[in-house]
Design a protein around this motif. Sequence first.
Motif, PDB file in Angstrom:
ATOM      1  N   THR A 192     -20.594 -40.767 -24.370  1.00  0.00           N
ATOM      2  CA  THR A 192     -19.570 -41.802 -24.485  1.00  0.00           C
ATOM      3  C   THR A 192     -19.378 -42.417 -23.103  1.00  0.00           C
ATOM      4  OG1 THR A 192     -18.434 -40.594 -26.246  1.00  0.00           O
ATOM      5  CG2 THR A 192     -17.195 -42.327 -25.128  1.00  0.00           C
TER       6      THR A 192
ATOM      7  N   TRP B 248     -17.262 -49.913 -35.092  1.00  0.00           N
ATOM      8  CA  TRP B 248     -16.556 -48.982 -34.210  1.00  0.00           C
ATOM      9  C   TRP B 248     -16.784 -49.236 -32.726  1.00  0.00           C
ATOM     10  CZ3 TRP B 248     -20.344 -46.951 -31.366  1.00  0.00           C
ATOM     11  CH2 TRP B 248     -21.617 -46.815 -31.962  1.00  0.00           C
ATOM     12  N   GLY B 249     -17.735 -50.137 -32.379  1.00  0.00           N
ATOM     13  CA  GLY B 249     -17.985 -50.369 -30.969  1.00  0.00           C
ATOM     14  C   GLY B 249     -19.383 -50.882 -30.703  1.00  0.00           C
TER      15      GLY B 249
ATOM     16  N   THR C 187     -20.093 -46.643 -26.911  1.00  0.00           N
ATOM     17  CA  THR C 187     -18.769 -46.947 -26.402  1.00  0.00           C
ATOM     18  C   THR C 187     -17.927 -47.508 -27.537  1.00  0.00           C
ATOM     19  OG1 THR C 187     -17.492 -48.267 -24.814  1.00  0.00           O
ATOM     20  CG2 THR C 187     -19.503 -49.266 -25.671  1.00  0.00           C
ATOM     21  N   SER C 188     -16.630 -47.273 -27.488  1.00  0.00           N
ATOM     22  CA  SER C 188     -15.741 -47.864 -28.488  1.00  0.00           C
ATOM     23  C   SER C 188     -15.363 -49.291 -28.106  1.00  0.00           C
ATOM     24  CB  SER C 188     -14.469 -47.017 -28.637  1.00  0.00           C
ATOM     25  OG  SER C 188     -13.785 -46.930 -27.401  1.00  0.00           O
TER      26      SER C 188
END
Length: 221
Positions: A61, A91-92, A109-110
């Motif tokens: 992440t 979601w990203g 990554t979000s």
Amino acid sequence: MDMATTTSTATHTSLASVTLEVADPEAARRFYGAFGVDTYIRLRASETHSTGFRGFTLALTVSGPATVDGFVAAAVDAGAAVLKPATKSLWGYGGVVQAPDGTIWKIATSAKKDTGPATREIDEVVLLLGVEDVKATKQFYVSRGLSVAKSFGGKYAEFTPGQSSPVKLALYKRHALAKDLGVPADGTGSHRIALGSTAGSFTDPDGFTWEAAAPPAPTPS
């Protein structure tokens, strides 16, 4: 989705290390150094048989899309294959690569937009084990002394990380994990990964092997 958060009172066991079994440790060491994740894993030589999906992924992440792209590019430049190009989603933003030794890595990554320049910083590393029965395997780990941090029914479970481990452990349905990574779920032979335990050796219901954690390897001078 009904989310239940459970905290176990047993805190005797945690994930202390992650060791990847590779055919060529020196080549793998060069790759992971160039990729930028060498401090999160250990390597050891092994010729154990394995075909298809090994049943796990290591997920990074990071802060934003540009950083995702930087890690993907570094992996590809060092010899990785792209399984899923980095792209936007609900979601990203993220992508999936496979190291030359066969280990699958997801970088995500979000954040859908960058708020700063790309970095080489990793916010979190998660080892996702693809299992047949999340609830049963979660209970197995609880009985071994691991503490559950988050649990989403029979779909996902996440354990409280140990103080000495830079990697968080989580469980996901095997077929769902394979689909997310863009690979067939079928696979046979060794997982080619060993997990360091703070409380001795055991094997989980899906065949993932835990070993008594070894002390950290000395840093080359």
